[in-house]
Design a protein around this motif. Structure first.
Motif, mmCIF file in Angstrom:
data_model
loop_
_atom_site.group_PDB
_atom_site.id
_atom_site.type_symbol
_atom_site.label_atom_id
_atom_site.label_comp_id
_atom_site.label_asym_id
_atom_site.label_seq_id
_atom_site.Cartn_x
_atom_site.Cartn_y
_atom_site.Cartn_z
ATOM 1 N N THR A 392 39.917 -59.628 -45.799
ATOM 2 C CA THR A 392 40.425 -60.155 -44.530
ATOM 3 C C THR A 392 40.342 -59.119 -43.400
ATOM 4 O OG1 THR A 392 42.658 -59.598 -45.279
ATOM 5 C CG2 THR A 392 41.959 -61.866 -45.543
ATOM 6 N N VAL A 393 40.850 -57.908 -43.662
ATOM 7 C CA VAL A 393 40.804 -56.866 -42.634
ATOM 8 C C VAL A 393 39.354 -56.455 -42.353
ATOM 9 C CG1 VAL A 393 41.528 -54.528 -42.004
ATOM 10 C CG2 VAL A 393 43.120 -56.037 -43.202
ATOM 11 N N GLY A 394 38.536 -56.423 -43.415
ATOM 12 C CA GLY A 394 37.126 -56.072 -43.247
ATOM 13 C C GLY A 394 36.390 -57.045 -42.351
ATOM 14 N N ILE A 395 36.653 -58.340 -42.519
ATOM 15 C CA ILE A 395 36.009 -59.357 -41.674
ATOM 16 C C ILE A 395 36.387 -59.153 -40.207
ATOM 17 C CG2 ILE A 395 36.042 -61.816 -41.077
ATOM 18 C CD1 ILE A 395 34.225 -61.258 -43.396
ATOM 19 N N ILE A 396 37.675 -58.876 -39.965
ATOM 20 C CA ILE A 396 38.135 -58.656 -38.581
ATOM 21 C C ILE A 396 37.423 -57.455 -37.965
ATOM 22 C CG2 ILE A 396 40.132 -58.015 -37.146
ATOM 23 C CD1 ILE A 396 41.871 -59.553 -39.179
ATOM 24 N N MET A 397 37.319 -56.353 -38.741
ATOM 25 C CA MET A 397 36.680 -55.148 -38.212
ATOM 26 C C MET A 397 35.175 -55.347 -38.002
ATOM 27 S SD MET A 397 38.755 -52.311 -40.450
ATOM 28 C CE MET A 397 37.986 -50.888 -39.708
ATOM 29 N N ILE A 398 34.530 -56.063 -38.925
ATOM 30 C CA ILE A 398 33.088 -56.315 -38.781
ATOM 31 C C ILE A 398 32.799 -57.138 -37.528
ATOM 32 C CG2 ILE A 398 31.179 -57.673 -39.765
ATOM 33 C CD1 ILE A 398 32.021 -56.639 -42.512
ATOM 34 N N MET A 399 33.717 -58.044 -37.192
ATOM 35 C CA MET A 399 33.525 -58.898 -36.013
ATOM 36 C C MET A 399 33.434 -58.089 -34.717
ATOM 37 S SD MET A 399 33.013 -61.867 -37.018
ATOM 38 C CE MET A 399 32.976 -62.622 -35.397
ATOM 39 N N THR A 400 33.913 -56.838 -34.757
ATOM 40 C CA THR A 400 33.803 -55.966 -33.578
ATOM 41 C C THR A 400 32.340 -55.805 -33.157
ATOM 42 O OG1 THR A 400 35.702 -54.715 -34.418
ATOM 43 C CG2 THR A 400 34.487 -53.735 -32.604
ATOM 44 N N LEU A 401 31.443 -55.708 -34.138
ATOM 45 C CA LEU A 401 30.029 -55.430 -33.852
ATOM 46 C C LEU A 401 29.329 -56.612 -33.169
ATOM 47 C CD1 LEU A 401 28.149 -53.031 -34.193
ATOM 48 C CD2 LEU A 401 27.434 -53.960 -36.391
ATOM 49 N N PRO A 402 29.345 -57.832 -33.736
ATOM 50 C CA PRO A 402 28.652 -58.935 -33.049
ATOM 51 C C PRO A 402 29.285 -59.317 -31.710
ATOM 52 C CG PRO A 402 29.855 -59.753 -34.970
ATOM 53 C CD PRO A 402 29.883 -58.263 -35.042
ATOM 54 N N ILE A 403 30.622 -59.236 -31.628
ATOM 55 C CA ILE A 403 31.282 -59.569 -30.352
ATOM 56 C C ILE A 403 30.884 -58.547 -29.283
ATOM 57 C CG2 ILE A 403 33.507 -59.794 -29.169
ATOM 58 C CD1 ILE A 403 34.689 -60.771 -31.823
ATOM 59 N N SER A 404 30.880 -57.259 -29.662
ATOM 60 C CA SER A 404 30.490 -56.213 -28.707
ATOM 61 C C SER A 404 29.031 -56.371 -28.285
ATOM 62 C CB SER A 404 30.703 -54.827 -29.330
ATOM 63 O OG SER A 404 32.057 -54.606 -29.626
ATOM 64 N N TYR A 405 28.168 -56.696 -29.253
ATOM 65 C CA TYR A 405 26.746 -56.903 -28.937
ATOM 66 C C TYR A 405 26.586 -58.032 -27.921
ATOM 67 C CZ TYR A 405 21.805 -58.046 -29.476
ATOM 68 O OH TYR A 405 20.485 -58.314 -29.225
#
Length: 527
Positions: A392-405
């Motif tokens: 769960t926490v990993g998914i939230i942190m990974i979402m930082t990359l596509p949203i930032s892109y």
């Protein structure tokens, strides 16, 4: 009377643990201040010597190695957890077996990372990173040195885990002094050598890393007989370690996506100069983070040991108090940095690169939020069941990359990357708390009110007077010193008045009275 005596005896281990935490924290802070002062000086010299572009290249190329080193991060958490758990049960035989098993895994991982580094990693550096053509050769040399440093660091992880699990924090203070001397030597050599300084800096950093890791290994073998490596194989233990590490790997990948992934995005969209600004901001954040991490390093083994002993009541108390203390320590040092950042950076570097000030402020805020949830993370790891947490926490942190892109592709500035990270870090805090409630029974609303809300109100009230002084006073060195002093006094006062509960206040007052009475007695004895 007998019950009272039994209660007092049962409290002795807890009191001893608290004393050990306080002693280890003090030792780590002495080390931190020494390393911090010299690091700030050497950072300025390195930036002046290399220049903005080469400094940015060093940071982004090293970031590629960190991305490949994600397996190391995952296995390190697993090693730390299982070694501390066995020591908490006082089973040195199983400790030695676990240590040897972990060491065998790390040897295999080092071979794998070397192969990946010399193939995929090398291809990525030369294909996708934005590096001036005339610095490609130097960047490749830096990459090779960083890869070798990574491998030596990887093989040293079981020894570091053994030191932390034994709570021998004083060795970090001693080695910190050696580390400081090596940093000064690197700076001196950089100033006098006629060769390419970026390549020289990469090579000297590798030599320094090799010396430090060798000292840690020597210390462990000499002081802990159970860390003398002998080949050992246990299929059940191997599967348990890898299963635990497998979910940690997912969490580590998400951390890399949030950290080094964003660094590479910044490089692709804005070039090495903005990477340099980010690198400088993270160096400042490193000073702030060390205030929390040194305290947490002393607390972490105790949380795991309390769980291993089945003492949840003391574990919950330690989680609550350490979460607050971590935030208050960061607040103490970060408030003057956030308010007076332009003056401090100008004094430190002699220049203010673009984006540095706003990067520093946002990254420190992210660190402050993350610091509160770190004890919760340790408690969840102590259970050995980290699947739900890492997913769960990993998914939230990974979402930082596509949203930032997406935001960068739409033309937003690099500042947007850190604003996105800030909001997702706040969301991660409450997700971690929910998982801790589900797996350990940590009271959600009690933690929210006593830790999160108290910390928020401490920061809110503590910043009022320094901000008023910053706005109303003329801008000069006297006002800067006055604002920094006001930040320290205000944060400590409000942390005590609002942040601490009654029991914690009584404990601190009693501790201060005890120290004062000892000083008075010592003075009387001398006179």
């Amino acid at each position: 009377m007998k019950k009272i005596m039994e209660r007092q005896d049962s409290n002795k281990p807890v009191a001893d643990n608290n004393k050990r935490i306080a002693k280890n924290t003090l030792i780590l802070y002495i080390r931190m201040f020494l390393v911090m002062i010299i690091s700030l000086y050497t950072s300025r010299v390195v930036l002046d010597t290399l220049g903005i572009s080469d400094f940015g290249i060093f940071n982004v190329v090293g970031g590629v190695v960190v991305m490949m080193n994600v397996i190391n991060s995952a296995m390190s958490v697993s090693t730390q957890r299982y070694l501390t758990f066995e020591l908490g049960k006082r089973d040195l035989t199983q400790f030695k077996k676990t240590f040897s098993m972990c060491m065998s895994i790390f040897i295999c991982l080092s071979i794998l990372i070397f192969i990946l580094g010399e193939t995929v990693g090398l291809w990525f550096v030369n294909t996708y990173l934005v590096i001036p053509e005339e610095r490609i050769v130097a960047a490749n040399w830096v990459y090779q040195f960083a890869l070798l440093s990574c491998i030596f660091s990887l093989l040293n992880n079981p020894y570091n885990a053994a030191i932390i699990s034994h709570e021998r924090m004083k060795i970090y203070a001693y080695i910190g002094m050696i580390e400081v001397i090596l940093k000064l030597c690197i700076v001196y050599v950089l100033l006098i050598v006629p060769t390419d300084r970026l390549i020289t800096y990469g090579g000297l950093t590798f030599i320094s890393s090799f010396i430090i890791t060798s000292i840690y290994r020597w210390y462990c073998i000499r002081n802990f007989k159970e860390t003398l490596y002998t080949f050992y194989w246990d299929k059940v233990l191997f599967i348990r370690l890898l299963s635990y590490s497998g979910w940690n790997l997912f969490g580590s990948l998400s951390g890399v996506a949030k950290g080094q992934g964003l660094n590479i995005l910044i490089n692709i969209f804005f070039g090495p100069s903005v990477n340099a600004a980010r690198g400088i901001a993270y160096q400042v954040n490193g000073v702030v983070h060390s205030f929390f991490s040194n305290f947490y390093m002393a607390v972490r083994p105790q949380i795991t040991k309390y769980y291993a002993q089945g003492n949840k009541e003391e574990m919950f108390k330690l989680i609550f108090s350490s979460s607050k203390m971590a935030f208050f320590l960061i607040l103490l040092v970060s408030m003057p940095l956030i308010i007076e950042a332009p003056v401090i950076i100008k004094l430190w570097l002699g220049q203010i690169p673009d984006y540095v000030i706003v990067f520093i402020r946002l990254i420190i805020m992210i660190t402050a939020i993350d610091s509160m949830s770190t004890p919760l993370m340790t408690a969840i790891h102590a259970t050995g069941d980290n699947r739900l947490y890492q997913f769960t926490v990993g998914i939230i942190m990974i979402m930082t990359l596509p949203i930032s892109y997406l935001f960068l592709k739409l033309g937003y500035s690099p500042i947007s990357v850190f604003i996105i990270s800030l909001f997702l870090s706040l969301l991660s805090l409450f997700v971690r708390l929910f998982i801790a409630k589900k797996q350990l029974g940590v009271p959600f609303w009690k933690y929210t009110s006593q830790v999160v809300l108290r910390s928020f109100f401490v920061a809110l009230f503590a910043v009022v007077i320094p901000i008023w002084m910053y706005i109303s006073m003329p801008r000069n060195m006297v006002s800067t010193v006055a604002v920094c002093m006001a930040c320290a006094i205000s944060s400590m006062c409000f942390a005590f008045l609002i942040g601490l509960d009654k029991e914690e206040k009584v404990m601190i007052v009693a501790y201060i009275k005890n120290k004062v009475s000892k000083l008075i007695k010592r003075d009387d004895r001398i006179s």
